[in-house]
Write an enzyme that holds these catalytic residues in place. Structure first.
Site, PDB file in Angstrom:
ATOM      1  N   LYS A  83      -9.640  -3.328  12.545  1.00  0.00           N
ATOM      2  CA  LYS A  83      -8.427  -2.867  13.237  1.00  0.00           C
ATOM      3  C   LYS A  83      -8.260  -3.562  14.598  1.00  0.00           C
ATOM      4  CE  LYS A  83      -6.786  -0.322  10.088  1.00  0.00           C
ATOM      5  NZ  LYS A  83      -5.519  -0.688   9.472  1.00  0.00           N
TER       6      LYS A  83
ATOM      7  N   ASP B  80      -0.813  -7.188  -5.004  1.00  0.00           N
ATOM      8  CA  ASP B  80      -2.139  -7.207  -4.374  1.00  0.00           C
ATOM      9  C   ASP B  80      -2.011  -8.046  -3.110  1.00  0.00           C
ATOM     10  OD1 ASP B  80      -4.734  -7.706  -3.581  1.00  0.00           O
ATOM     11  OD2 ASP B  80      -5.480  -8.111  -5.605  1.00  0.00           O
TER      12      ASP B  80
ATOM     13  N   TYR C 149     -14.671  -0.971   9.606  1.00  0.00           N
ATOM     14  CA  TYR C 149     -13.254  -0.586   9.571  1.00  0.00           C
ATOM     15  C   TYR C 149     -12.637  -0.735  10.969  1.00  0.00           C
ATOM     16  CZ  TYR C 149      -9.221   2.622   9.363  1.00  0.00           C
ATOM     17  OH  TYR C 149      -7.978   3.189   9.452  1.00  0.00           O
TER      18      TYR C 149
ATOM     19  N   ILE D 254      -1.261  -1.969  -5.212  1.00  0.00           N
ATOM     20  CA  ILE D 254      -2.133  -2.566  -6.226  1.00  0.00           C
ATOM     21  C   ILE D 254      -2.255  -1.634  -7.432  1.00  0.00           C
ATOM     22  CG2 ILE D 254      -4.342  -1.627  -5.396  1.00  0.00           C
ATOM     23  CD1 ILE D 254      -5.548  -4.402  -5.801  1.00  0.00           C
ATOM     24  N   ARG D 255      -1.889  -0.358  -7.210  1.00  0.00           N
ATOM     25  CA  ARG D 255      -1.873   0.612  -8.312  1.00  0.00           C
ATOM     26  C   ARG D 255      -0.471   0.678  -8.887  1.00  0.00           C
ATOM     27  NH1 ARG D 255      -3.335   6.052  -6.005  1.00  0.00           N
ATOM     28  NH2 ARG D 255      -2.844   5.269  -3.927  1.00  0.00           N
TER      29      ARG D 255
ATOM     30  N   GLY E 226      -0.143   5.160  -0.896  1.00  0.00           N
ATOM     31  CA  GLY E 226      -1.172   5.870  -0.155  1.00  0.00           C
ATOM     32  C   GLY E 226      -0.620   7.059   0.618  1.00  0.00           C
TER      33      GLY E 226
ATOM     34  N   GLY F 213       0.827  -1.220   0.000  1.00  0.00           N
ATOM     35  CA  GLY F 213       0.000   0.000   0.000  1.00  0.00           C
ATOM     36  C   GLY F 213       0.849   1.253   0.000  1.00  0.00           C
TER      37      GLY F 213
END
Ligand code: NAD
Ligand code: AKB
Length: 320
Positions: free
Chosen positions: A153, A61, A149, A51-52, A27, A24
């Site tokens: 966590k 991923d 969410y 993933i981008r 981000g 990630g």
């Protein structure tokens, strides 16, 4: 109580024996953490993935177990900063996907970390707290989040303690930064407001003006992450699943007033949406005495200092 974990790294923490993997990485946090890790350990030592697609970042991923293992093996990874996740606002729109990425993605990372003796940093959030938590959130209190969410966590914190590996986390407050946009959270208004103030002189805020939340400038969050990862595990208690760390807490209207010190004509209106309910379920402030005692945590930025830095850096960015 300290927890015994098996890790070849549990003696010397400051320099990894192999390379560092960041998931990630494109981000809001990854953009700055990768920079800081490369500065600390050297460019070649840090493998950024997302993933981008982007230059300097490999595709990965976190739902792809084989892909994670391949990269850990081929790049000789011994430390993983696992940042891939969906945040609260995006997550509540698609709870199943949020569960999949945040819980199953983390389990995939842990499985590989366990097999290949990697240490893991996995962020938690102030979203672990629910409406029954005191407004000044203690480190140890029942965790009854109302958002999916937040529930993911809480599971992440439990996995950190029970997985048998050296795994640590921080309950980050809402993070405020200028280098990358905020990624679909409830606290995004505290980032968007700066861009709107400088570009349009006006912002329509999606929480009420009296909404008070724990926030933190990104510099403090990155420093906290590096400081926590440099501490020998023997010095850390079970709070390592997710340490409370306090930056600065303020209401949306206090943020507006602080920005108006620089931009006196800036105006803000308040039109709460569904994100107000998530914000209302979280505490106003964070008690961080455990992080202070165990790894000497101390924030550098208060509200006005953070606002000064945001305005100057965004102005410099737009003029360069
Ligand atoms: P972000 O949304 O800005 O970045 C997440 C990154 O993960 C994105 O670049 C996205 O492309 C990537 N991603 C999504 N699905 C993926 C997948 N399946 N595989 C690989 N990559 C994928 O989030 P962030 O703000 O950088 O947050 C990172 C971590 O910190 C998350 O665990 C988040 O819950 C936590 N956190 C953030 C904040 C904050 O204010 N930013 C506060 C508390 C906790
Ligand atoms: C969000 O608002 O979802 C995040 C967080 C506090 O976890 N910024």
């Amino acid at each position: 109580m300290n927890h015994q974990v098996s890790s070849p790294m549990s003696q010397s923490m400051d320099t990894p024996t192999g390379r560092v993997l960041v998931t990630g990485a494109l981000g809001q946090i990854g953009t700055e953490l990768v920079e800081a890790l490369r500065q600390k350990f050297g460019n070649d030592c840090v493998i950024a993935t997302d993933i981008r697609e982007s230059k300097g970042c490999q595709l990965l991923d976190v739902m792809d177990k084989t892909g994670i293992e391949q990269i850990v093996k081929s790049e000789n990874i011994t430390e993983i900063y696992h940042l891939a996740a969906l945040l609260s606002a995006t997550g509540e729109k698609n709870p199943e996907l949020c569960w999949k990425i945040n819980v199953e993605g983390l389990e995939n990372v842990i499985r590989v970390a366990k097999k290949h003796d990697c240490r893991v940093f996995s962020p938690s959030s102030i979203a672990v707290f629910g409406p029954d938590c005191p407004k000044l959130a203690p480190q140890v209190t029942p965790l009854n989040p109302t958002t999916v969410y937040g529930k993911t966590k809480v599971i992440g914190e439990e996995l950190a303690i029970n997985s048998g590996i050296d795994m640590r986390g921080i309950r980050y407050p809402g993070l405020i930064s200028y280098k990358a946009p905020a990624g679909g959270g409830t606290t995004d208004y505290a980032v968007e407001i700066f861009h709107a103030a400088l570009e349009n002189g006006h912002y329509e805020c999606f929480v009420r003006e009296d909404t008070k939340l724990p926030m933190m400038y990104m510099d403090d969050a990155i420093r906290a992450t590096l400081e926590l990862m440099a501490i020998p595990i023997e010095q850390l208690s079970e709070a390592r699943g997710g340490y409370n760390i306090s930056g600065c807490s303020f209401t949306a209207s206090e943020l507006v007033e602080s920005i108006q010190r620089h931009l006196p004509d800036f105006t803000c209106t308040f039109k709460p949406d569904i994100r107000q309910t998530y914000a209302d379920s979280w505490p106003d402030e964070i008690e961080d005495n455990v992080a202070q005692n165990e790894w000497s945590w101390k924030a550098n930025y208060n509200l006005d200092k953070m606002v000064d830095e945001m305005i100057v850096n965004l102005q410099n960015q737009s003029s360069s």
